[in-house]
Design an enzyme around this catalytic site. Structure first.
Site, PDB file in Angstrom:
ATOM      1  N   GLU A  49      56.735  11.816 -55.345  1.00 36.75           N
ATOM      2  CA  GLU A  49      55.972  12.126 -56.557  1.00 36.75           C
ATOM      3  C   GLU A  49      55.896  10.910 -57.491  1.00 36.75           C
ATOM      4  OE1 GLU A  49      54.505  15.174 -56.874  1.00 36.75           O
ATOM      5  OE2 GLU A  49      53.804  14.931 -58.926  1.00 36.75           O
ATOM      6  N   SER A  80      63.350  20.493 -60.548  1.00 37.18           N
ATOM      7  CA  SER A  80      62.645  19.931 -59.398  1.00 37.18           C
ATOM      8  C   SER A  80      61.209  20.434 -59.241  1.00 37.18           C
ATOM      9  CB  SER A  80      63.436  20.237 -58.113  1.00 37.18           C
ATOM     10  OG  SER A  80      63.356  21.619 -57.823  1.00 37.18           O
ATOM     11  N   THR A  91      61.753  10.474 -55.137  1.00 40.30           N
ATOM     12  CA  THR A  91      60.688  11.344 -54.627  1.00 40.30           C
ATOM     13  C   THR A  91      59.353  10.626 -54.468  1.00 40.30           C
ATOM     14  OG1 THR A  91      59.231  13.174 -55.294  1.00 40.30           O
ATOM     15  CG2 THR A  91      60.447  12.113 -57.054  1.00 40.30           C
ATOM     16  N   TYR A 126      57.646  15.142 -64.346  1.00 40.78           N
ATOM     17  CA  TYR A 126      58.680  15.106 -63.295  1.00 40.78           C
ATOM     18  C   TYR A 126      58.698  13.736 -62.616  1.00 40.78           C
ATOM     19  CZ  TYR A 126      60.761  15.904 -58.684  1.00 40.78           C
ATOM     20  OH  TYR A 126      61.520  15.801 -57.538  1.00 40.78           O
ATOM     21  N   ALA A 153      68.418  18.607 -60.252  1.00 39.95           N
ATOM     22  CA  ALA A 153      67.207  18.237 -60.991  1.00 39.95           C
ATOM     23  C   ALA A 153      66.447  19.484 -61.429  1.00 39.95           C
ATOM     24  CB  ALA A 153      66.284  17.386 -60.112  1.00 39.95           C
ATOM     25  N   GLN A 204      68.311  23.913 -52.408  1.00 37.23           N
ATOM     26  CA  GLN A 204      67.959  23.848 -50.975  1.00 37.23           C
ATOM     27  C   GLN A 204      68.668  22.684 -50.273  1.00 37.23           C
ATOM     28  OE1 GLN A 204      63.790  23.727 -48.739  1.00 37.23           O
ATOM     29  NE2 GLN A 204      64.235  21.717 -49.585  1.00 37.23           N
TER      30      GLN A 204
HETATM   31  P1  NAP Z   1      66.250  22.714 -55.839  1.00 38.76           P
HETATM   32  O1  NAP Z   1      66.343  23.663 -54.708  1.00 38.76           O
HETATM   33  O2  NAP Z   1      65.386  23.045 -56.993  1.00 38.76           O
HETATM   34  O3  NAP Z   1      67.752  22.465 -56.370  1.00 38.76           O
HETATM   35  C1  NAP Z   1      67.978  21.821 -57.598  1.00 38.76           C
HETATM   36  C2  NAP Z   1      69.467  21.921 -57.924  1.00 38.76           C
HETATM   37  O4  NAP Z   1      69.688  21.282 -59.190  1.00 38.76           O
HETATM   38  C3  NAP Z   1      69.994  23.352 -58.059  1.00 38.76           C
HETATM   39  O5  NAP Z   1      71.283  23.405 -57.477  1.00 38.76           O
HETATM   40  C4  NAP Z   1      70.092  23.524 -59.567  1.00 38.76           C
HETATM   41  O6  NAP Z   1      71.072  24.458 -59.967  1.00 38.76           O
HETATM   42  C5  NAP Z   1      70.527  22.127 -59.965  1.00 38.76           C
HETATM   43  N1  NAP Z   1      70.364  21.848 -61.399  1.00 38.76           N
HETATM   44  C6  NAP Z   1      69.239  21.953 -62.153  1.00 38.76           C
HETATM   45  N2  NAP Z   1      69.503  21.603 -63.417  1.00 38.76           N
HETATM   46  C7  NAP Z   1      70.829  21.286 -63.485  1.00 38.76           C
HETATM   47  C8  NAP Z   1      71.701  20.871 -64.521  1.00 38.76           C
HETATM   48  N3  NAP Z   1      71.285  20.707 -65.785  1.00 38.76           N
HETATM   49  N4  NAP Z   1      72.996  20.621 -64.225  1.00 38.76           N
HETATM   50  C9  NAP Z   1      73.443  20.795 -62.958  1.00 38.76           C
HETATM   51  N5  NAP Z   1      72.680  21.209 -61.937  1.00 38.76           N
HETATM   52  C10 NAP Z   1      71.383  21.450 -62.208  1.00 38.76           C
HETATM   53  O7  NAP Z   1      65.783  21.267 -55.328  1.00 38.76           O
HETATM   54  P2  NAP Z   1      65.831  20.654 -53.839  1.00 38.76           P
HETATM   55  O8  NAP Z   1      64.551  20.957 -53.172  1.00 38.76           O
HETATM   56  O9  NAP Z   1      67.112  21.012 -53.208  1.00 38.76           O
HETATM   57  O10 NAP Z   1      65.788  19.093 -54.179  1.00 38.76           O
HETATM   58  C11 NAP Z   1      66.997  18.342 -54.331  1.00 38.76           C
HETATM   59  C12 NAP Z   1      66.689  17.063 -55.082  1.00 38.76           C
HETATM   60  O11 NAP Z   1      65.767  16.281 -54.338  1.00 38.76           O
HETATM   61  C13 NAP Z   1      66.057  17.250 -56.449  1.00 38.76           C
HETATM   62  O12 NAP Z   1      66.546  16.209 -57.287  1.00 38.76           O
HETATM   63  C14 NAP Z   1      64.567  17.054 -56.206  1.00 38.76           C
HETATM   64  O13 NAP Z   1      63.934  16.632 -57.378  1.00 38.76           O
HETATM   65  C15 NAP Z   1      64.606  16.003 -55.143  1.00 38.76           C
HETATM   66  N6  NAP Z   1      63.495  15.977 -54.184  1.00 38.76           N
HETATM   67  C16 NAP Z   1      63.170  17.110 -53.531  1.00 38.76           C
HETATM   68  C17 NAP Z   1      62.150  17.076 -52.589  1.00 38.76           C
HETATM   69  C18 NAP Z   1      61.760  18.306 -51.825  1.00 38.76           C
HETATM   70  O14 NAP Z   1      60.654  18.316 -51.251  1.00 38.76           O
HETATM   71  N7  NAP Z   1      62.600  19.322 -51.755  1.00 38.76           N
HETATM   72  C19 NAP Z   1      61.481  15.875 -52.339  1.00 38.76           C
HETATM   73  C20 NAP Z   1      61.861  14.723 -53.023  1.00 38.76           C
HETATM   74  C21 NAP Z   1      62.903  14.793 -53.949  1.00 38.76           C
HETATM   75  P3  NAP Z   1      70.739  26.048 -60.164  1.00 38.76           P
HETATM   76  O15 NAP Z   1      71.025  26.657 -58.823  1.00 38.76           O
HETATM   77  O16 NAP Z   1      71.693  26.448 -61.216  1.00 38.76           O
HETATM   78  O17 NAP Z   1      69.292  26.147 -60.562  1.00 38.76           O
HETATM   79  N1  GDD Z   2      53.806  25.343 -56.357  1.00 36.92           N
HETATM   80  C1  GDD Z   2      52.516  25.601 -56.041  1.00 36.92           C
HETATM   81  N2  GDD Z   2      52.051  26.872 -56.182  1.00 36.92           N
HETATM   82  N3  GDD Z   2      51.739  24.598 -55.586  1.00 36.92           N
HETATM   83  C2  GDD Z   2      50.469  24.888 -55.233  1.00 36.92           C
HETATM   84  C3  GDD Z   2      49.940  26.164 -55.352  1.00 36.92           C
HETATM   85  C4  GDD Z   2      50.761  27.215 -55.859  1.00 36.92           C
HETATM   86  O1  GDD Z   2      50.363  28.367 -55.985  1.00 36.92           O
HETATM   87  N4  GDD Z   2      48.655  26.132 -54.910  1.00 36.92           N
HETATM   88  C5  GDD Z   2      48.400  24.880 -54.538  1.00 36.92           C
HETATM   89  N5  GDD Z   2      49.495  24.121 -54.745  1.00 36.92           N
HETATM   90  C6  GDD Z   2      49.582  22.672 -54.482  1.00 36.92           C
HETATM   91  C7  GDD Z   2      50.104  21.853 -55.651  1.00 36.92           C
HETATM   92  O2  GDD Z   2      49.056  21.630 -56.592  1.00 36.92           O
HETATM   93  C8  GDD Z   2      50.560  20.597 -54.924  1.00 36.92           C
HETATM   94  O3  GDD Z   2      49.488  19.734 -54.710  1.00 36.92           O
HETATM   95  C9  GDD Z   2      51.038  21.119 -53.569  1.00 36.92           C
HETATM   96  O4  GDD Z   2      50.540  22.455 -53.456  1.00 36.92           O
HETATM   97  C10 GDD Z   2      52.550  21.146 -53.398  1.00 36.92           C
HETATM   98  O5  GDD Z   2      53.128  21.795 -54.499  1.00 36.92           O
HETATM   99  P1  GDD Z   2      54.700  22.179 -54.525  1.00 36.92           P
HETATM  100  O6  GDD Z   2      55.056  22.957 -53.329  1.00 36.92           O
HETATM  101  O7  GDD Z   2      54.982  22.782 -55.864  1.00 36.92           O
HETATM  102  O8  GDD Z   2      55.418  20.764 -54.347  1.00 36.92           O
HETATM  103  P2  GDD Z   2      55.192  19.363 -55.071  1.00 36.92           P
HETATM  104  O9  GDD Z   2      54.536  18.441 -54.075  1.00 36.92           O
HETATM  105  O10 GDD Z   2      54.524  19.503 -56.370  1.00 36.92           O
HETATM  106  O11 GDD Z   2      56.687  18.895 -55.366  1.00 36.92           O
HETATM  107  C11 GDD Z   2      57.700  19.005 -54.356  1.00 36.92           C
HETATM  108  O12 GDD Z   2      57.725  17.819 -53.593  1.00 36.92           O
HETATM  109  C12 GDD Z   2      58.106  16.635 -54.337  1.00 36.92           C
HETATM  110  C13 GDD Z   2      58.057  15.445 -53.360  1.00 36.92           C
HETATM  111  O13 GDD Z   2      56.742  14.980 -53.231  1.00 36.92           O
HETATM  112  C14 GDD Z   2      59.026  19.268 -55.084  1.00 36.92           C
HETATM  113  O14 GDD Z   2      60.014  19.573 -54.128  1.00 36.92           O
HETATM  114  C15 GDD Z   2      59.484  18.050 -55.869  1.00 36.92           C
HETATM  115  O15 GDD Z   2      60.801  18.282 -56.380  1.00 36.92           O
HETATM  116  C16 GDD Z   2      59.486  16.842 -54.918  1.00 36.92           C
HETATM  117  O16 GDD Z   2      59.925  15.676 -55.603  1.00 36.92           O
END
Ligand code: NAP
Ligand code: GDD
Length: 336
Positions: free
Chosen positions: A127, A84, A125, A148, A82, A12
């Site tokens: 997290e 993720s 993050t 994570y 990651a 994403q």
């Molecule tokens: P995402 O949609 O899950 O994308 C993760 C990316 O990592 C994908 O391109 C995936 O490739 C790649 N990847 C996974 N394992 C790999 C490996 N072994 N070698 C190379 N590439 C690999 O995550 P995102 O939401 O874009 O998040 C981007 C980053 O920000 C992550 O590090 C996440 O932990 C961090 N983050 C996200 C959030 C959030 O809310 N979105 C918040 C805080 C931090 P594939 O396409 O092959 O799976």
């Molecule tokens: N995934 C998921 N699925 N979460 C659920 C559900 C369900 O059916 N029902 C309730 N939840 C609650 C989870 O327990 C959590 O408290 C919240 O919804 C958000 O879950 P996710 O959307 O899976 O995100 P996350 O907060 O665990 O993690 C995301 O945000 C992090 C930053 O705080 C990810 O993008 C991580 O990669 C990122 O670091």
């Protein structure tokens, strides 16, 4: 023209960041791991799949990291790759640690040896904070509550250590949750908007959810990637919380998304028996399932992005209502 390398470009954030950098004249390179079917859907949806240069680079393979970075020596490196998904990290804790923590050490050491002038962004993050509560800024203690979060905390500390040890330009962006129509379907916001869109089209049963009381600081990914770039334009690296400052419960996000699709959800029952039913049609929209609760939960995450506002000039443009509306409509339109 400046060059950037993005690990996780197929994800994403990788897709939004690539579009952001292309619009600023960067030559954008991205790392992909080998999969049987290339996952270019997000880059294609943003119309940029043929404008980025893709390289074989798996974070579990040190040689591939070294080869790409020695060849490219990019001006900027954004480490977004990651495992993720927090819930999955209890299922694959070792893999999560290797990709999210140990590989970051490999990248940093490769940069130090072969490209020390490259400016580096680490995707940290909220997290990492665990259940601290309150409005969290860069000084909040790290008490992760998942494999994570623990792996990401390791990578964050490594980034800070390399900056302090070697004087390299390294930044850690402590991003709170950010979502979009490109969000992975297993994350709760997208699971909700996709599930409700299917119900609106007359297909699919209620969305099965876990903890409806969890609160997250949900922003728009398109806003948050700008802060990543802004960090690397400073004279020196630093750590920055990036967040909207508004925490919303899963239940309230579901209500907003349902409202955007014309539903009027009414809650019945409580605790594990809670369900939501559309007042007009009587259709069940979502219900709670015990199996989706996590071994350890973070009840509330809410960020204080004052430093990013002050030093980077970053502010989010998209509020939670607009975000839920954008995602619900995108999923609804995609099924039309
Ligand atoms: P995402 O949609 O899950 O994308 C993760 C990316 O990592 C994908 O391109 C995936 O490739 C790649 N990847 C996974 N394992 C790999 C490996 N072994 N070698 C190379 N590439 C690999 O995550 P995102 O939401 O874009 O998040 C981007 C980053 O920000 C992550 O590090 C996440 O932990 C961090 N983050 C996200 C959030 C959030 O809310 N979105 C918040 C805080 C931090 P594939 O396409 O092959 O799976
Ligand atoms: N995934 C998921 N699925 N979460 C659920 C559900 C369900 O059916 N029902 C309730 N939840 C609650 C989870 O327990 C959590 O408290 C919240 O919804 C958000 O879950 P996710 O959307 O899976 O995100 P996350 O907060 O665990 O993690 C995301 O945000 C992090 C930053 O705080 C990810 O993008 C991580 O990669 C990122 O670091």
């Amino acid at each position: 023209m400046p060059t950037a390398f993005i690990t996780g470009i197929t994800g994403q954030d990788g897709a939004y960041l690539a579009r952001f950098l292309l619009a600023r004249g960067y030559v954008v390179h991205g790392g992909m791991r080998r999969v049987s079917q290339p996952r270019l859907a997000r880059l294609e949806r943003l119309g940029i799949a043929d404008r980025v240069h893709l390289h074989e680079c798996d974070l579990l393979d040190l040689a591939s990291i070294q080869r790409v970075l020695r060849d490219l020596r990019p001006d900027e490196l954004y480490n977004l790759a990651a495992q993720s998904h927090v819930a999955t990290s209890w299922e694959v804790p070792s893999l999560t640690a290797r990709v999210n923590a140990l590989a970051v050490g490999d990248i940093l050491e490769t940069l130090r040896l072969f490209s020390p002038e490259t400016r580096f962004y680490q995707a940290s993050t909220s997290e990492m904070f665990g259940n601290a509560g309150g409005a969290l800024d860069e000084s909040a203690p790290l008490r992760p509550r998942s494999p994570y979060g623990a792996a990401k905390a390791h990578a964050h500390h490594l980034t800070v250590n390399y900056r302090e040890s070697w004087g390299m330009h390294l930044s850690s962006g402590i991003l709170f949750n950010h979502e979009s129509p490109l969000r992975g379907e297993e994350f709760v916001t997208r699971k909700i908007t996709r599930g409700l869109a299917r119900i609106a089209h007359g297909a699919g049963g209620p969305v099965l959810l876990g903890n409806l009381d969890a609160r997250r600081d949900w922003g728009f990914a398109g806003d948050h990637v700008a802060a990543m770039w802004q960090m690397l334009q400073r004279d020196r690296g630093g750590d920055y919380v990036v967040a909207t400052g508004v925490a919303t419960s899963v239940r309230d996000f579901a209500r907003l998304a349902a409202g955007a699709l014309g539903f009027t959800p009414e809650t019945l029952g409580e605790g594990l028996d809670e369900t939501a039913v559309d007042r007009k049609t009587g259709r069940c929209l979502w219900r709670v399932t015990p199996g989706l609760f996590r071994p350890a939960e973070i009840d509330r995450l809410c960020g204080d992005a004052a430093r990013a506002r002050r030093d980077l000039g970053w502010t989010p443009a998209t509020g939670i209502e607009a975000l839920a509306d954008m995602m619900a409509r995108a999923d609804h339109d995609a099924l039309a």
